[in-house]
Design a protein around this motif. Structure first.
Motif, PDB file in Angstrom:
ATOM      1  N   GLY A   5      89.789 -22.065  38.625  1.00  0.00           N
ATOM      2  CA  GLY A   5      88.654 -21.236  39.014  1.00  0.00           C
ATOM      3  C   GLY A   5      87.999 -20.603  37.799  1.00  0.00           C
ATOM      4  O   GLY A   5      88.315 -20.928  36.654  1.00  0.00           O
ATOM      5  N   LYS A   6      87.096 -19.677  38.059  1.00  0.00           N
ATOM      6  CA  LYS A   6      86.412 -18.991  36.965  1.00  0.00           C
ATOM      7  C   LYS A   6      87.373 -18.027  36.273  1.00  0.00           C
ATOM      8  O   LYS A   6      88.299 -17.500  36.882  1.00  0.00           O
ATOM      9  CB  LYS A   6      85.202 -18.217  37.506  1.00  0.00           C
ATOM     10  N   GLN A   7      87.120 -17.809  35.010  1.00  0.00           N
ATOM     11  CA  GLN A   7      87.974 -16.911  34.239  1.00  0.00           C
ATOM     12  C   GLN A   7      87.881 -15.487  34.778  1.00  0.00           C
ATOM     13  O   GLN A   7      86.798 -14.963  35.012  1.00  0.00           O
ATOM     14  CB  GLN A   7      87.573 -16.934  32.765  1.00  0.00           C
ATOM     15  N   GLY A   8      89.041 -14.869  34.984  1.00  0.00           N
ATOM     16  CA  GLY A   8      89.093 -13.525  35.534  1.00  0.00           C
ATOM     17  C   GLY A   8      89.157 -12.459  34.461  1.00  0.00           C
ATOM     18  O   GLY A   8      89.050 -12.745  33.263  1.00  0.00           O
ATOM     19  N   PRO A   9      89.365 -11.222  34.858  1.00  0.00           N
ATOM     20  CA  PRO A   9      89.335 -10.106  33.909  1.00  0.00           C
ATOM     21  C   PRO A   9      90.484 -10.098  32.904  1.00  0.00           C
ATOM     22  O   PRO A   9      90.414  -9.383  31.908  1.00  0.00           O
ATOM     23  CB  PRO A   9      89.388  -8.872  34.819  1.00  0.00           C
ATOM     24  N   GLU A  10      91.538 -10.870  33.181  1.00  0.00           N
ATOM     25  CA  GLU A  10      92.654 -10.933  32.227  1.00  0.00           C
ATOM     26  C   GLU A  10      92.589 -12.176  31.345  1.00  0.00           C
ATOM     27  O   GLU A  10      93.530 -12.459  30.600  1.00  0.00           O
ATOM     28  CB  GLU A  10      93.986 -10.898  32.976  1.00  0.00           C
ATOM     29  N   GLY A  11      91.486 -12.916  31.428  1.00  0.00           N
ATOM     30  CA  GLY A  11      91.359 -14.125  30.629  1.00  0.00           C
ATOM     31  C   GLY A  11      92.080 -15.314  31.214  1.00  0.00           C
ATOM     32  O   GLY A  11      92.329 -16.306  30.517  1.00  0.00           O
ATOM     33  N   VAL A  12      92.414 -15.253  32.499  1.00  0.00           N
ATOM     34  CA  VAL A  12      93.125 -16.312  33.216  1.00  0.00           C
ATOM     35  C   VAL A  12      92.282 -16.702  34.434  1.00  0.00           C
ATOM     36  O   VAL A  12      91.703 -15.831  35.085  1.00  0.00           O
ATOM     37  CB  VAL A  12      94.519 -15.830  33.656  1.00  0.00           C
ATOM     38  N   PRO A  13      92.191 -17.992  34.764  1.00  0.00           N
ATOM     39  CA  PRO A  13      91.383 -18.401  35.922  1.00  0.00           C
ATOM     40  C   PRO A  13      91.863 -17.767  37.229  1.00  0.00           C
ATOM     41  O   PRO A  13      93.068 -17.660  37.476  1.00  0.00           O
ATOM     42  CB  PRO A  13      91.561 -19.921  35.952  1.00  0.00           C
ATOM     43  N   VAL A  14      90.896 -17.372  38.061  1.00  0.00           N
ATOM     44  CA  VAL A  14      91.191 -16.841  39.388  1.00  0.00           C
ATOM     45  C   VAL A  14      90.860 -17.928  40.403  1.00  0.00           C
ATOM     46  O   VAL A  14      89.704 -18.342  40.518  1.00  0.00           O
ATOM     47  CB  VAL A  14      90.359 -15.572  39.681  1.00  0.00           C
ATOM     48  N   PRO A  15      91.831 -18.431  41.166  1.00  0.00           N
ATOM     49  CA  PRO A  15      91.558 -19.494  42.159  1.00  0.00           C
ATOM     50  C   PRO A  15      90.555 -19.011  43.211  1.00  0.00           C
ATOM     51  O   PRO A  15      90.704 -17.915  43.763  1.00  0.00           O
ATOM     52  CB  PRO A  15      92.929 -19.765  42.783  1.00  0.00           C
ATOM     53  N   ASN A  16      89.577 -19.849  43.478  1.00  0.00           N
ATOM     54  CA  ASN A  16      88.568 -19.501  44.480  1.00  0.00           C
ATOM     55  C   ASN A  16      89.041 -19.975  45.851  1.00  0.00           C
ATOM     56  O   ASN A  16      88.488 -20.887  46.460  1.00  0.00           O
ATOM     57  CB  ASN A  16      87.223 -20.131  44.113  1.00  0.00           C
ATOM     58  N   ASN A  33     100.995 -26.816  52.053  1.00  0.00           N
ATOM     59  CA  ASN A  33     100.576 -28.149  52.497  1.00  0.00           C
ATOM     60  C   ASN A  33      99.485 -28.724  51.590  1.00  0.00           C
ATOM     61  O   ASN A  33      98.503 -29.303  52.046  1.00  0.00           O
ATOM     62  CB  ASN A  33     100.094 -28.106  53.944  1.00  0.00           C
ATOM     63  N   GLY A  34      99.677 -28.550  50.295  1.00  0.00           N
ATOM     64  CA  GLY A  34      98.759 -29.115  49.308  1.00  0.00           C
ATOM     65  C   GLY A  34      97.534 -28.278  49.021  1.00  0.00           C
ATOM     66  O   GLY A  34      96.742 -28.638  48.148  1.00  0.00           O
ATOM     67  N   GLN A  35      97.354 -27.152  49.721  1.00  0.00           N
ATOM     68  CA  GLN A  35      96.192 -26.294  49.522  1.00  0.00           C
ATOM     69  C   GLN A  35      96.609 -25.018  48.797  1.00  0.00           C
ATOM     70  O   GLN A  35      97.553 -24.341  49.205  1.00  0.00           O
ATOM     71  CB  GLN A  35      95.548 -25.941  50.872  1.00  0.00           C
ATOM     72  N   GLN A  36      95.878 -24.701  47.747  1.00  0.00           N
ATOM     73  CA  GLN A  36      96.247 -23.533  46.956  1.00  0.00           C
ATOM     74  C   GLN A  36      95.938 -22.233  47.701  1.00  0.00           C
ATOM     75  O   GLN A  36      94.973 -22.147  48.463  1.00  0.00           O
ATOM     76  CB  GLN A  36      95.514 -23.533  45.609  1.00  0.00           C
ATOM     77  N   ARG A  37      96.784 -21.237  47.476  1.00  0.00           N
ATOM     78  CA  ARG A  37      96.589 -19.903  48.011  1.00  0.00           C
ATOM     79  C   ARG A  37      96.639 -18.892  46.864  1.00  0.00           C
ATOM     80  O   ARG A  37      97.394 -19.057  45.910  1.00  0.00           O
ATOM     81  CB  ARG A  37      97.666 -19.572  49.050  1.00  0.00           C
ATOM     82  N   GLN A  38      95.859 -17.865  47.010  1.00  0.00           N
ATOM     83  CA  GLN A  38      95.734 -16.868  45.957  1.00  0.00           C
ATOM     84  C   GLN A  38      96.863 -15.832  46.030  1.00  0.00           C
ATOM     85  O   GLN A  38      97.316 -15.457  47.108  1.00  0.00           O
ATOM     86  CB  GLN A  38      94.379 -16.179  46.113  1.00  0.00           C
ATOM     87  N   VAL A  39      97.304 -15.395  44.876  1.00  0.00           N
ATOM     88  CA  VAL A  39      98.199 -14.246  44.770  1.00  0.00           C
ATOM     89  C   VAL A  39      97.294 -13.040  44.524  1.00  0.00           C
ATOM     90  O   VAL A  39      96.676 -12.942  43.469  1.00  0.00           O
ATOM     91  CB  VAL A  39      99.211 -14.409  43.615  1.00  0.00           C
ATOM     92  N   PRO A  40      97.171 -12.138  45.483  1.00  0.00           N
ATOM     93  CA  PRO A  40      96.147 -11.098  45.362  1.00  0.00           C
ATOM     94  C   PRO A  40      96.454 -10.038  44.311  1.00  0.00           C
ATOM     95  O   PRO A  40      97.607  -9.878  43.875  1.00  0.00           O
ATOM     96  CB  PRO A  40      96.111 -10.481  46.759  1.00  0.00           C
ATOM     97  N   ALA A  41      95.426  -9.314  43.935  1.00  0.00           N
ATOM     98  CA  ALA A  41      95.593  -8.151  43.069  1.00  0.00           C
ATOM     99  C   ALA A  41      96.194  -7.006  43.866  1.00  0.00           C
ATOM    100  O   ALA A  41      96.205  -7.028  45.102  1.00  0.00           O
ATOM    101  CB  ALA A  41      94.242  -7.736  42.490  1.00  0.00           C
ATOM    102  N   ALA A  42      96.736  -6.020  43.165  1.00  0.00           N
ATOM    103  CA  ALA A  42      97.234  -4.762  43.729  1.00  0.00           C
ATOM    104  C   ALA A  42      98.607  -4.851  44.363  1.00  0.00           C
ATOM    105  O   ALA A  42      99.073  -3.884  44.963  1.00  0.00           O
ATOM    106  CB  ALA A  42      96.248  -4.171  44.736  1.00  0.00           C
ATOM    107  N   ILE A  43      99.299  -6.001  44.242  1.00  0.00           N
ATOM    108  CA  ILE A  43     100.702  -6.030  44.672  1.00  0.00           C
ATOM    109  C   ILE A  43     101.469  -5.094  43.740  1.00  0.00           C
ATOM    110  O   ILE A  43     101.368  -5.182  42.518  1.00  0.00           O
ATOM    111  CB  ILE A  43     101.278  -7.452  44.601  1.00  0.00           C
ATOM    112  N   GLY A  44     102.225  -4.180  44.307  1.00  0.00           N
ATOM    113  CA  GLY A  44     103.000  -3.254  43.478  1.00  0.00           C
ATOM    114  C   GLY A  44     102.205  -2.094  42.930  1.00  0.00           C
ATOM    115  O   GLY A  44     102.710  -1.352  42.073  1.00  0.00           O
ATOM    116  N   ILE A  45     100.967  -1.885  43.433  1.00  0.00           N
ATOM    117  CA  ILE A  45     100.156  -0.739  42.998  1.00  0.00           C
ATOM    118  C   ILE A  45      99.604  -0.044  44.246  1.00  0.00           C
ATOM    119  O   ILE A  45      98.476  -0.309  44.674  1.00  0.00           O
ATOM    120  CB  ILE A  45      99.010  -1.154  42.052  1.00  0.00           C
TER     121      ILE A  45
END
Length: 255
Positions: free
Chosen positions: A81-92, A132-144
């Motif tokens: 995905g597009k580069q996120g705020p940490e310089g790592v792609p964020v899956p769309n 099942n072959g489809q990517q899922r996002q790990v959301p922000a704010a886990i643990g905050i």
């Protein structure tokens, strides 16, 4: 000085010069031998490091892994995905689950929620999830808990909250921050417990099915709960099939 004495003096000087020249030659030969040995040792060390994968994430002792080819044919990893705020792609893609069930400040598995981020032990790991072959996002704010998002040119970044668990996410890019007041080995199971989701050989959050876990490009053998969150570990969980080739990120400076 008599002529005979001068001749003997000149002869002695020539002998001394010849001996000095020979000593210099021996010293130079010895230096070349030592230098050559150093080059050979350096080459051997370089080859060893290359074969063992030096420079990347290392596998801790006791982790059982199998070669990736034992899984058979794999679907190619999706485009990042597009580069996120940490310089790592964020899956769309849609998140695996939200954070409504996440811990809200109570101690979880011996992990506290501190007023500020801890720096005694500070490393990062990356988590990718496929259902099942489809990517899922790990959301922000886990643990905050009480997360407050800050807008950046590359998307939202969780900059503050009521407290910070020692395992948490600032963005939806899969980067798990391990920021602890003590140096110890944390596990993926503890991260999921903070998230409030189940994790085991047959379940990842709300998704049920056979779980295949990848760890630094190899097949992790064992309960995925026990996967260690080591520095720059690249972890992938897959529920069901088709199986997807490992997603690998380039770690930006500072992470």
């Amino acid at each position: 000085m008599a002529k005979g004495d001068r001749n003997r003096q000149q002869a002695r000087e020539k002998i001394a010069q010849a001996r000095a020249a020979e000593a210099r030659r021996r010293k130079r030969r010895l230096w070349l031998i030592v230098a050559g040995a150093v080059v050979v040792v350096a080459a051997v060390v370089g080859i060893t490091v290359g074969v063992s994968g030096g420079g990347g994430a290392s596998n801790p002792p006791g982790v059982r892994l199998a070669p990736l080819h034992t899984l058979g044919a794999l679907r190619p990893a999706p485009a990042p995905g597009k580069q996120g705020p940490e310089g790592v792609p964020v899956p769309n893609v849609a998140p695996l689950a939200g954070t409504a069930t996440a811990a809200t400040g109570q101690t979880v598995d011996g992990i506290g929620c501190s007023a500020g981020e801890q720096t005694v032990f500070h490393i990062h790991a990356h988590l990718t999830i496929f259902i099942n072959g489809q990517q899922r996002q790990v959301p922000a704010a886990i643990g905050i808990p009480g997360a407050q998002a800050q807008s950046t040119p590359n998307g939202p970044f969780i900059a503050s909250g009521t407290c910070f668990y020692w395992l948490h996410t600032h963005a939806a890019d899969g980067i798990v921050h391990i920021e602890s007041p003590v140096q110890r080995t944390y596990t993926l199971g503890q991260f999921f417990d903070e998230w409030g989701l189940p994790l085991g050989p047959d379940q990842v959050g709300p998704a049920h099915g056979t779980v295949t876990a990848l760890y630094n490009g190899q097949v992790f053998k064992g309960n995925p709960r026990n996967i260690p969150l080591t520095a720059h570990a690249q972890i992938q969980l897959e529920v069901g099939k088709p199986l997807v080739a490992p997603v690998s990120i380039t770690w930006p400076s500072g992470l």
